[in-house]
Motif scaffolding. Structure first.
Motif, PDB file in Angstrom:
ATOM      1  N   ARG A  91      37.073  52.610  46.566  1.00  0.00           N
ATOM      2  CA  ARG A  91      37.770  51.701  45.659  1.00  0.00           C
ATOM      3  C   ARG A  91      39.200  51.475  46.128  1.00  0.00           C
ATOM      4  NH1 ARG A  91      36.007  52.291  39.273  1.00  0.00           N
ATOM      5  NH2 ARG A  91      34.078  51.075  39.534  1.00  0.00           N
ATOM      6  N   LEU A  92      39.618  50.210  46.040  1.00  0.00           N
ATOM      7  CA  LEU A  92      40.939  49.821  46.517  1.00  0.00           C
ATOM      8  C   LEU A  92      41.919  49.589  45.380  1.00  0.00           C
ATOM      9  CD1 LEU A  92      39.802  47.316  49.289  1.00  0.00           C
ATOM     10  CD2 LEU A  92      40.318  49.752  49.510  1.00  0.00           C
ATOM     11  N   GLY A  93      41.498  49.873  44.162  1.00  0.00           N
ATOM     12  CA  GLY A  93      42.379  49.682  43.024  1.00  0.00           C
ATOM     13  C   GLY A  93      41.840  48.647  42.058  1.00  0.00           C
ATOM     14  N   GLU A  94      42.367  48.681  40.836  1.00  0.00           N
ATOM     15  CA  GLU A  94      41.910  47.755  39.807  1.00  0.00           C
ATOM     16  C   GLU A  94      42.544  46.384  40.018  1.00  0.00           C
ATOM     17  OE1 GLU A  94      41.272  47.600  34.942  1.00  0.00           O
ATOM     18  OE2 GLU A  94      42.171  49.370  35.916  1.00  0.00           O
ATOM     19  N   LEU A  95      41.765  45.342  39.761  1.00  0.00           N
ATOM     20  CA  LEU A  95      42.224  43.964  39.920  1.00  0.00           C
ATOM     21  C   LEU A  95      42.480  43.349  38.547  1.00  0.00           C
ATOM     22  CD1 LEU A  95      39.658  42.775  42.641  1.00  0.00           C
ATOM     23  CD2 LEU A  95      41.941  43.754  42.987  1.00  0.00           C
ATOM     24  N   TRP A  96      43.533  42.556  38.481  1.00  0.00           N
ATOM     25  CA  TRP A  96      43.897  41.892  37.234  1.00  0.00           C
ATOM     26  C   TRP A  96      42.978  40.704  36.999  1.00  0.00           C
ATOM     27  CZ3 TRP A  96      47.064  42.987  33.258  1.00  0.00           C
ATOM     28  CH2 TRP A  96      47.380  41.956  32.372  1.00  0.00           C
ATOM     29  N   ILE A  97      42.476  40.585  35.764  1.00  0.00           N
ATOM     30  CA  ILE A  97      41.705  39.404  35.367  1.00  0.00           C
ATOM     31  C   ILE A  97      42.655  38.490  34.604  1.00  0.00           C
ATOM     32  CG2 ILE A  97      39.705  38.534  34.109  1.00  0.00           C
ATOM     33  CD1 ILE A  97      38.448  41.298  34.413  1.00  0.00           C
ATOM     34  N   GLY A  98      42.976  37.363  35.209  1.00  0.00           N
ATOM     35  CA  GLY A  98      43.992  36.491  34.643  1.00  0.00           C
ATOM     36  C   GLY A  98      43.486  35.624  33.512  1.00  0.00           C
ATOM     37  N   ALA A  99      44.409  34.816  32.980  1.00  0.00           N
ATOM     38  CA  ALA A  99      44.069  33.921  31.874  1.00  0.00           C
ATOM     39  C   ALA A  99      43.017  32.898  32.272  1.00  0.00           C
ATOM     40  CB  ALA A  99      45.340  33.216  31.383  1.00  0.00           C
ATOM     41  N   SER A 100      42.888  32.651  33.559  1.00  0.00           N
ATOM     42  CA  SER A 100      41.871  31.718  34.055  1.00  0.00           C
ATOM     43  C   SER A 100      40.476  32.333  34.056  1.00  0.00           C
ATOM     44  CB  SER A 100      42.223  31.285  35.484  1.00  0.00           C
ATOM     45  OG  SER A 100      42.234  32.416  36.345  1.00  0.00           O
ATOM     46  N   GLY A 101      40.392  33.634  33.730  1.00  0.00           N
ATOM     47  CA  GLY A 101      39.093  34.301  33.768  1.00  0.00           C
ATOM     48  C   GLY A 101      38.644  34.634  35.168  1.00  0.00           C
ATOM     49  N   SER A 102      39.584  34.830  36.076  1.00  0.00           N
ATOM     50  CA  SER A 102      39.233  35.118  37.460  1.00  0.00           C
ATOM     51  C   SER A 102      39.973  36.349  37.947  1.00  0.00           C
ATOM     52  CB  SER A 102      39.566  33.930  38.362  1.00  0.00           C
ATOM     53  OG  SER A 102      40.970  33.729  38.426  1.00  0.00           O
ATOM     54  N   ALA A 103      39.399  36.975  38.941  1.00  0.00           N
ATOM     55  CA  ALA A 103      40.042  38.086  39.637  1.00  0.00           C
ATOM     56  C   ALA A 103      39.923  37.816  41.126  1.00  0.00           C
ATOM     57  CB  ALA A 103      39.389  39.416  39.273  1.00  0.00           C
ATOM     58  N   HIS A 104      40.851  38.361  41.905  1.00  0.00           N
ATOM     59  CA  HIS A 104      40.773  38.102  43.342  1.00  0.00           C
ATOM     60  C   HIS A 104      41.265  39.309  44.126  1.00  0.00           C
ATOM     61  CE1 HIS A 104      45.095  37.142  42.904  1.00  0.00           C
ATOM     62  NE2 HIS A 104      45.178  37.514  44.182  1.00  0.00           N
ATOM     63  N   ILE A 105      40.830  39.356  45.358  1.00  0.00           N
ATOM     64  CA  ILE A 105      41.329  40.346  46.297  1.00  0.00           C
ATOM     65  C   ILE A 105      41.749  39.603  47.557  1.00  0.00           C
ATOM     66  CG2 ILE A 105      39.016  40.850  47.225  1.00  0.00           C
ATOM     67  CD1 ILE A 105      39.987  43.753  47.628  1.00  0.00           C
ATOM     68  N   ALA A 106      42.935  39.903  48.045  1.00  0.00           N
ATOM     69  CA  ALA A 106      43.461  39.276  49.259  1.00  0.00           C
ATOM     70  C   ALA A 106      43.780  40.376  50.261  1.00  0.00           C
ATOM     71  CB  ALA A 106      44.713  38.460  48.955  1.00  0.00           C
ATOM     72  N   ALA A 107      43.407  40.143  51.512  1.00  0.00           N
ATOM     73  CA  ALA A 107      43.618  41.159  52.533  1.00  0.00           C
ATOM     74  C   ALA A 107      43.931  40.489  53.857  1.00  0.00           C
ATOM     75  CB  ALA A 107      42.385  42.050  52.676  1.00  0.00           C
ATOM     76  N   GLY A 108      44.794  41.119  54.624  1.00  0.00           N
ATOM     77  CA  GLY A 108      45.091  40.653  55.966  1.00  0.00           C
ATOM     78  C   GLY A 108      44.554  41.627  56.991  1.00  0.00           C
ATOM     79  N   ALA A 109      44.197  41.109  58.141  1.00  0.00           N
ATOM     80  CA  ALA A 109      43.699  41.931  59.244  1.00  0.00           C
ATOM     81  C   ALA A 109      42.538  42.815  58.801  1.00  0.00           C
ATOM     82  CB  ALA A 109      44.814  42.781  59.831  1.00  0.00           C
ATOM     83  N   VAL A 110      41.508  42.176  58.225  1.00  0.00           N
ATOM     84  CA  VAL A 110      40.334  42.921  57.777  1.00  0.00           C
ATOM     85  C   VAL A 110      39.572  43.420  58.998  1.00  0.00           C
ATOM     86  CG1 VAL A 110      38.178  42.815  56.490  1.00  0.00           C
ATOM     87  CG2 VAL A 110      40.173  41.504  55.710  1.00  0.00           C
TER      88      VAL A 110
END
Length: 305
Positions: free
Chosen positions: A274-293
């Motif tokens: 697990r990489l940590g909890e993600l925020w679910i925004g007012a838009s009803g979406s969550a995202h994960i962004a990563a560089g150099a995967v």
């Protein structure tokens, strides 16, 4: 005769300059630079696309097979062509095995993807990949939109192969028919499509043939089966690194999960980190962004109340 020598003879016999050949290829929708043509006839590189070489045969007015018949000729002792010697084929097999290890059924992956043309895969790097995964009110996945930016690290790249799992009902027939609609294509067109037992793979033919250093963008959408099971995660498998990755999970406004997490796996059957909890925004979406995967599996998972 080696390919380079045959091409050089055909060009000399045609009386055409490399610029004229480039122009005539472009009129057929094939983009090849003058520098690349020069490299081919001097033996510094070899084309990988038969369709491009077949077009050259017509333009140079030589019998069919004069040049295409030499594409699979092994190199002489003077120099190796990447991917053609025994070591090259061994490396390619190693890459195929490495990619299959990321999937729960490596044999199924190899069987489905093996029906497509991945000869240019090792000559492409993904600069970025952006996914948007949408769920409906019944917690079922409904669509996946993908945008990728690619760069050629070798010549004659004309397609990319994409592979996605499909969440199918337990009683779905494994007849090989695609269970998702490939649509929303931009900057590319669909090539061959193969599907079996919940795995879908397809070729995207680029709108021009790439030489080393050229970039391309592809966009597409998969409309997923409406009768699939509810989803508890979305993951992307990377058998090669990607410089920039964004995964957005869009939940239905009437069905928002209690918690969302990012996760990473070294292989398809490795434990999740697990990489940590993600925020679910007012838009009803969550995202994960990563560089150099790096190679592995990166995803988003969620929990319902």
């Amino acid at each position: 005769m080696e390919f380079a020598g045959a091409l050089r003879q055909a060009i000399q016999g045609s009386g055409l300059t490399l610029e004229r050949i480039r122009h005539r290829l472009a009129r057929r929708g094939v983009s090849v630079s003058v520098a690349t043509l020069s490299y081919w006839q001097r033996g510094r590189s070899r084309p990988r696309s038969r369709s491009v070489v077949a077009a050259l045969e017509e333009i140079l007015q030589v019998p069919a097979g004069t040049l295409t018949g030499l594409l699979d000729e092994p190199p002489g002792p003077g120099g190796a062509v990447a991917g053609r010697g025994a070591a090259g084929w061994s490396d390619r097999a190693d890459r195929a095995r490495a990619a299959a290890d990321l999937w729960p059924d490596p044999e199924l992956y190899a069987r489905v993807v093996g029906q497509l043309d991945r000869s240019a895969d090792h000559r492409l790097e993904r600069l970025s990949a952006h996914d948007v995964y949408r769920l409906d009110a019944s917690r079922r996945p409904r669509s996946l939109s993908v945008r990728e930016v690619l760069r050629a690290i070798g010549d004659d790249v004309d397609r990319v192969v994409c592979v996605h799992p499909l969440a199918l009902p337990a009683d779905a027939p494994a007849d090989g028919a695609p269970r998702a609609d490939l649509t929303g294509l931009r900057y590319c067109r669909a090539g061959r499509i193969r599907a079996e037992a919940g795995l879908m793979a397809f070729e995207l033919v680029l709108d021009r043939v790439l030489a080393a250093g050229d970039t391309a963008v592809v966009e597409y959408e998969l409309v997923l089966p409406a009768d699939g099971p509810p989803a508890a995660d979305y993951r992307r498998r990377f058998h090669r690194p990607v410089r920039d990755y964004l995964s957005v999970v869009q939940f239905h406004q009437e069905m928002i999960p209690a918690r969302c997490y990012g996760f990473f796996q070294e292989t398809g059957d490795a434990p999740r980190e697990r990489l940590g909890e993600l925020w679910i925004g007012a838009s009803g979406s969550a995202h994960i962004a990563a560089g150099a995967v790096r190679r592995g599996v990166l995803g988003v998972e969620w929990e319902w109340d």
